[in-house]
Design an enzyme around this catalytic site. Structure first.
Site: not given
Length: 198
Positions: A39, A41, A43, A98, A101
């Site tokens: 992703c 993202d 993080r 994850h 999300c």
């Protein structure tokens, strides 16, 4: 931007010299063994999670770790998958979802995305996973179920790529589905439990 520039200076001063030999070797060699589709993202950092060195992962990051099913027109995801499998000859592909999300949360909670039409259109690549979790519990449980189903759905999409199908038929490529938990660092291998249809 100042933080990024300071980070580059720290990299050049502290990190690069310690790995100068590795980078000199990588300047003429690109031989990753794994395509990691994760992703976008911030993080989720594939090299950090897997503790791999530069050059060991070929990384593709998309919102929701989505992979469109193969289509006749070219796109960046298809080109990256084809390059990794056919040219670099990676032996493994990991699709990693994850916890928490944002893309899966938007779908699970039916957020209004009319103000983000490109996002709304992109998230249709998760339609199969949404359909399979339509009767799931609500809230965090539904998001978690959707994250898991979405990883499996994207593996199914990957299997439709001719380069992937050929490599799998030869026994040269394995597909793996993971879910990374941000809070605990745990990584669940979904393909140890169930494998998507080819």
């Amino acid at each position: 931007m100042r933080d990024l520039a300071a980070g580059v200076r720290r990299f050049q001063r502290d990190v690069f010299p310690a790995k100068a030999e590795l980078f000199a070797d990588l300047a003429d060699r690109h031989t990753p063994d794994t395509l990691f589709i994760g992703c976008s993202d911030a993080r989720v950092v594939p090299e950090l999670i897997t503790q791999r060195e530069p050059g060991e992962l070929f990384v593709v990051r998309t919102a929701g770790n989505l992979v469109p099913a193969h289509a006749p027109h070219a796109d960046g995801i298809a080109a990256s998958v084809e390059y990794a499998v056919s040219v670099l000859r990676v032996t493994d592909v990991v699709v990693c979802g994850h916890s928490a999300c944002g893309a899966m949360t938007a779908l699970a909670e039916r957020h209004d995305l009319t103000g983000a039409p490109a996002v709304a259109g992109w998230l249709h690549h998760a339609d199969a996973a949404v359909a399979r979790t339509a009767d799931s519990a609500t809230g965090a449980d539904r998001v978690a179920a959707l994250v898991r189903e979405n990883v499996l759905a994207q593996l199914t999409h990957l299997a439709t790529y001719p380069s992937v199908a050929r490599a799998r038929a030869r026994g040269d490529l394995a597909l793996h589905g993971w879910v990374y938990d941000i809070a605990t660092g745990a990584v669940e291998n979904l393909t140890e439990v169930t494998a998507p249809a080819a």
